[in-house]
Design a protein around this motif. Structure first.
Motif, PDB file in Angstrom:
ATOM      1  N   GLN A  52       2.539   9.340 -51.430  1.00  0.00           N
ATOM      2  CA  GLN A  52       1.358  10.000 -51.976  1.00  0.00           C
ATOM      3  C   GLN A  52       1.732  11.115 -52.960  1.00  0.00           C
ATOM      4  O   GLN A  52       1.065  11.310 -53.975  1.00  0.00           O
ATOM      5  CB  GLN A  52       0.501  10.593 -50.850  1.00  0.00           C
ATOM      6  N   PHE A  53       2.812  11.832 -52.648  1.00  0.00           N
ATOM      7  CA  PHE A  53       3.237  12.938 -53.506  1.00  0.00           C
ATOM      8  C   PHE A  53       3.982  12.452 -54.754  1.00  0.00           C
ATOM      9  O   PHE A  53       3.917  13.068 -55.806  1.00  0.00           O
ATOM     10  CB  PHE A  53       4.164  13.893 -52.739  1.00  0.00           C
ATOM     11  N   GLY A  54       4.721  11.350 -54.607  1.00  0.00           N
ATOM     12  CA  GLY A  54       5.623  10.938 -55.676  1.00  0.00           C
ATOM     13  C   GLY A  54       6.870  11.790 -55.723  1.00  0.00           C
ATOM     14  O   GLY A  54       7.691  11.692 -56.641  1.00  0.00           O
ATOM     15  N   LEU A  55       7.052  12.634 -54.711  1.00  0.00           N
ATOM     16  CA  LEU A  55       8.187  13.557 -54.634  1.00  0.00           C
ATOM     17  C   LEU A  55       8.641  13.672 -53.186  1.00  0.00           C
ATOM     18  O   LEU A  55       7.847  13.493 -52.258  1.00  0.00           O
ATOM     19  CB  LEU A  55       7.780  14.960 -55.111  1.00  0.00           C
ATOM     20  N   ARG A  56       9.893  14.003 -53.022  1.00  0.00           N
ATOM     21  CA  ARG A  56      10.354  14.353 -51.690  1.00  0.00           C
ATOM     22  C   ARG A  56       9.869  15.752 -51.369  1.00  0.00           C
ATOM     23  O   ARG A  56       9.609  16.567 -52.249  1.00  0.00           O
ATOM     24  CB  ARG A  56      11.879  14.290 -51.621  1.00  0.00           C
ATOM     25  N   SER A  57       9.774  16.039 -50.076  1.00  0.00           N
ATOM     26  CA  SER A  57       9.296  17.348 -49.639  1.00  0.00           C
ATOM     27  C   SER A  57      10.387  18.061 -48.846  1.00  0.00           C
ATOM     28  O   SER A  57      11.430  17.478 -48.549  1.00  0.00           O
ATOM     29  CB  SER A  57       8.045  17.166 -48.768  1.00  0.00           C
ATOM     30  N   PRO A  58      10.153  19.325 -48.476  1.00  0.00           N
ATOM     31  CA  PRO A  58      11.151  20.056 -47.676  1.00  0.00           C
ATOM     32  C   PRO A  58      11.494  19.392 -46.350  1.00  0.00           C
ATOM     33  O   PRO A  58      12.521  19.716 -45.750  1.00  0.00           O
ATOM     34  CB  PRO A  58      10.467  21.416 -47.448  1.00  0.00           C
ATOM     35  N   VAL A  59      10.651  18.467 -45.885  1.00  0.00           N
ATOM     36  CA  VAL A  59      10.924  17.775 -44.624  1.00  0.00           C
ATOM     37  C   VAL A  59      12.227  16.978 -44.718  1.00  0.00           C
ATOM     38  O   VAL A  59      12.965  16.860 -43.744  1.00  0.00           O
ATOM     39  CB  VAL A  59       9.753  16.848 -44.243  1.00  0.00           C
ATOM     40  N   HIS A  60      12.522  16.443 -45.907  1.00  0.00           N
ATOM     41  CA  HIS A  60      13.764  15.703 -46.079  1.00  0.00           C
ATOM     42  C   HIS A  60      14.980  16.615 -45.895  1.00  0.00           C
ATOM     43  O   HIS A  60      16.053  16.170 -45.490  1.00  0.00           O
ATOM     44  CB  HIS A  60      13.824  15.071 -47.479  1.00  0.00           C
ATOM     45  N   THR A  61      14.800  17.895 -46.206  1.00  0.00           N
ATOM     46  CA  THR A  61      15.886  18.865 -46.046  1.00  0.00           C
ATOM     47  C   THR A  61      16.018  19.306 -44.602  1.00  0.00           C
ATOM     48  O   THR A  61      17.102  19.271 -44.018  1.00  0.00           O
ATOM     49  CB  THR A  61      15.646  20.095 -46.942  1.00  0.00           C
ATOM     50  N   LEU A  62      14.908  19.726 -43.999  1.00  0.00           N
ATOM     51  CA  LEU A  62      14.994  20.268 -42.640  1.00  0.00           C
ATOM     52  C   LEU A  62      15.397  19.205 -41.623  1.00  0.00           C
ATOM     53  O   LEU A  62      16.049  19.522 -40.617  1.00  0.00           O
ATOM     54  CB  LEU A  62      13.681  20.943 -42.247  1.00  0.00           C
ATOM     55  N   SER A  63      15.051  17.938 -41.878  1.00  0.00           N
ATOM     56  CA  SER A  63      15.420  16.872 -40.942  1.00  0.00           C
ATOM     57  C   SER A  63      16.926  16.740 -40.812  1.00  0.00           C
ATOM     58  O   SER A  63      17.448  16.425 -39.734  1.00  0.00           O
ATOM     59  CB  SER A  63      14.814  15.540 -41.396  1.00  0.00           C
ATOM     60  N   ARG A  64      17.633  16.966 -41.905  1.00  0.00           N
ATOM     61  CA  ARG A  64      19.093  16.870 -41.880  1.00  0.00           C
ATOM     62  C   ARG A  64      19.721  17.947 -41.002  1.00  0.00           C
ATOM     63  O   ARG A  64      20.843  17.803 -40.529  1.00  0.00           O
ATOM     64  CB  ARG A  64      19.644  16.963 -43.301  1.00  0.00           C
ATOM     65  N   LEU A  65      19.009  19.045 -40.807  1.00  0.00           N
ATOM     66  CA  LEU A  65      19.537  20.174 -40.044  1.00  0.00           C
ATOM     67  C   LEU A  65      19.151  20.130 -38.564  1.00  0.00           C
ATOM     68  O   LEU A  65      19.555  21.006 -37.798  1.00  0.00           O
ATOM     69  CB  LEU A  65      19.015  21.482 -40.645  1.00  0.00           C
ATOM     70  N   LEU A  66      18.413  19.127 -38.140  1.00  0.00           N
ATOM     71  CA  LEU A  66      17.837  19.134 -36.801  1.00  0.00           C
ATOM     72  C   LEU A  66      18.871  19.169 -35.680  1.00  0.00           C
ATOM     73  O   LEU A  66      18.707  19.885 -34.699  1.00  0.00           O
ATOM     74  CB  LEU A  66      16.925  17.921 -36.607  1.00  0.00           C
TER      75      LEU A  66
END
Length: 330
Positions: free
Chosen positions: A175-189
């Motif tokens: 829907q956004f056509g962009l990645r969001s900060p969720v892609h970043t924070l998920s890597r740090l989980l």
């Protein structure tokens, strides 16, 4: 007059204009993400929140607050694991050689836990899909993770199984056509609290945010670098800059190229080639160096006193000592 929505204050902080905007504090980020995970936020607010963060670029304090909120919502059980491996990017130019690196490390005795999300970007293949294709079926819940780690030292659990709310946010990419900060924070989980964590980014500017957030989260040992397509995979034809955390000490290291020239994009990604290389039935120079280089970074993460050359030598030994019969096509 209608009362203001409780989440509006966080949107106001992020969207108040060039002079009024600021980053959220760690506590504010924690509270905001907690509200999101509890479905206390309207969809229009969620979209605005994620895109305001995207434009501003999330701070490491925000990332730490988000991660803490997600961890509290997950309530993962205590399962012993040596290495946390984040896999959220997918591949489209080269085969996912990093999977063979992870499995070789598992064969060497390390318990490797991988987590990721699939299907959010078109024309990419993801760990979840490939693992099932090569006979390493993914886990369905935490009990399955524990069983797989005990049996073969490796387990992959999809994000959708332990945080459906985060998976939903990642899926908003279409829907956004962009990645969001969720892609970043998920890597740090690092949901199982492994002492050692491997992360990769696509844009080099994010490496420092990952490193500082990992330190703020109290991660004992972490490594982050720009990997092929954003996965934890060394690019043999490129200088590799690795940022590490060792008990609050932040370090940077530069690994020289392993291969000259630029690797061209493959016409198709034939997963059978992964199985063939694993079994020793064929060889692939690029793939071999990608595997060796990736394992070497994991080795140095666990033994920072070792030189690059020693890590590469030990990585080759781990690769040669893998179990060739482990993989089979499904």
């Amino acid at each position: 007059m209608q009362e203001e929505h409780p989440f509006a204050k966080y949107l106001r902080i992020l969207g108040k204009g060039k002079t009024g905007t600021r980053s959220l504090s760690e506590a504010e980020a924690y509270d905001a993400m907690t509200m999101i995970l509890r479905s206390e936020v309207e969809d229009v607010q969620l979209g605005a929140f994620l895109m305001l963060l995207r434009v501003k670029e999330e701070s490491h304090e925000e990332l730490a607050g988000f991660v803490k909120a997600v961890r509290d919502s997950i309530s993962a059980p205590a399962i012993a694991v040596d290495l946390d491996w984040a896999s959220y990017a997918g591949k489209r130019r080269q085969l996912p050689w990093y999977l063979l690196a992870a499995l070789a490390l598992a064969d060497s005795g390390l318990k490797v836990f991988m987590h990721g999300a699939a299907g959010h970007t078109a024309e990419r293949i993801y760990s979840e899909t490939v693992l099932n294709m090569i006979g390493e079926t993914t886990a369905s819940d935490w009990t399955s993770v524990k069983d797989k780690l005990a049996k073969c030292n490796f387990a992959y659990l999809p994000l959708s199984q332990f945080s459906p709310a985060l998976q939903r946010m990642i899926d908003l990419r279409q829907q956004f056509g962009l990645r969001s900060p969720v892609h970043t924070l998920s890597r740090l989980l690092n949901p199982l609290s492994a002492d050692y964590s491997l992360q990769s980014i696509f844009h080099p500017a994010y490496a420092e945010s990952h490193q500082q957030a990992a330190a703020l989260l109290g991660q004992p040992h972490a490594a982050v670098f720009k990997g092929e397509a954003g996965e934890v995979e060394r690019k043999p034809e490129a200088v590799c800059r690795v940022k590490m955390v060792h008990h609050d000490q932040l370090t940077d290291a530069e690994w020289p190229k392993l291969l000259d020239g630029r690797q061209e994009k493959l016409v198709s990604l034939d997963i059978n080639n992964l199985i063939s290389v694993w079994r020793g039935e064929s060889d692939d120079q690029y793939g071999h160096l990608a595997i060796q280089g990736t394992i070497a970074i994991a080795i140095q993460l666990r033994a920072p006193e070792l030189t690059h050359n020693v890590c590469l030598e030990r990585a080759e030994q781990i690769w040669q000592n893998r179990n060739p019969s482990r993989l089979s096509p499904r």
